[in-house]
Scaffold this active site. Sequence first.
Site: not given
Length: 234
Positions: A7, A9-10, A52, A54, A59, A79, A109-110, A160, A200-201, A223
């Site tokens: 991902n 995005d960051h 993603h 948004r 971002h 996403e 974030t989500t 997911e 996620h995470g 991330h």
Amino acid sequence: MILLGLNIDHCATVRQARYRAVAPGAEPAVEPDPVALAVQAEKAGADGITIHLREDRRHIIDADVARVRAEIGTRMNLEMACTAEMTAVAKKLKPDSVCLVPENRAEVTTEGGLDVVGQRDRVAGIIDAMGEIGVKVSLFIDPDEPQIAMAAELGAPWVELHTGSWANAYYTDRRAEEFARLVRGAEQAHAAGLVVNAGHGINYENVAEIRGLPHLHECNIGHSIISRALFSGF
Ligand code: PXP
């Protein structure tokens, strides 16, 4: 082998911190370029690229989405929120897959999975629209029985499982309980014929436990990889 969707995005978040408004002619200075990062990630073995877009374009921006579609050689997973605007973007772009996520302007974030039970008709409409153009749909949901049952009923090929609650509990006494919840979710989804992804995470430490999730096909991670790259580069 468990696949990795990176991902990016960051990376775009860092770019937007400086270059939200770019003066014409200043484009060569713009850094970091998330699309260049995506291409490097593929060279390093990433199996797919997740982005993603948004509603507020905080971002990833539309130009990134178009460039990722044109420049990567693996799979593009878009996403997106369950909106008419994003459905139109996906129809035009035809990514390899879309992952439907909840979106709330106020969140950083989500946070939390998509409520496919509460939004049954809306989600079903997008699954149909994507099916017509051959785009696979993944539903980002919490590992809860009714959500997984509804994902299967709607005929989404993938889910997911949202690993955020488990990741947040990782250093607490709730870790085993949250992991057991993910295991139950993965078993249920697999038994219902769904492909099981997770995200996620997930980080360099907790990934060791997530590897033990049954039937896991792909992890989407952003991330932690971007953070580690930032630090090791520095
Ligand atoms: N999967 C989904 C659906 C996400 O929305 C995100 C980002 O919030 C991720 C995976 C990646 O999460 P992280 O950046 O924490 O690795």
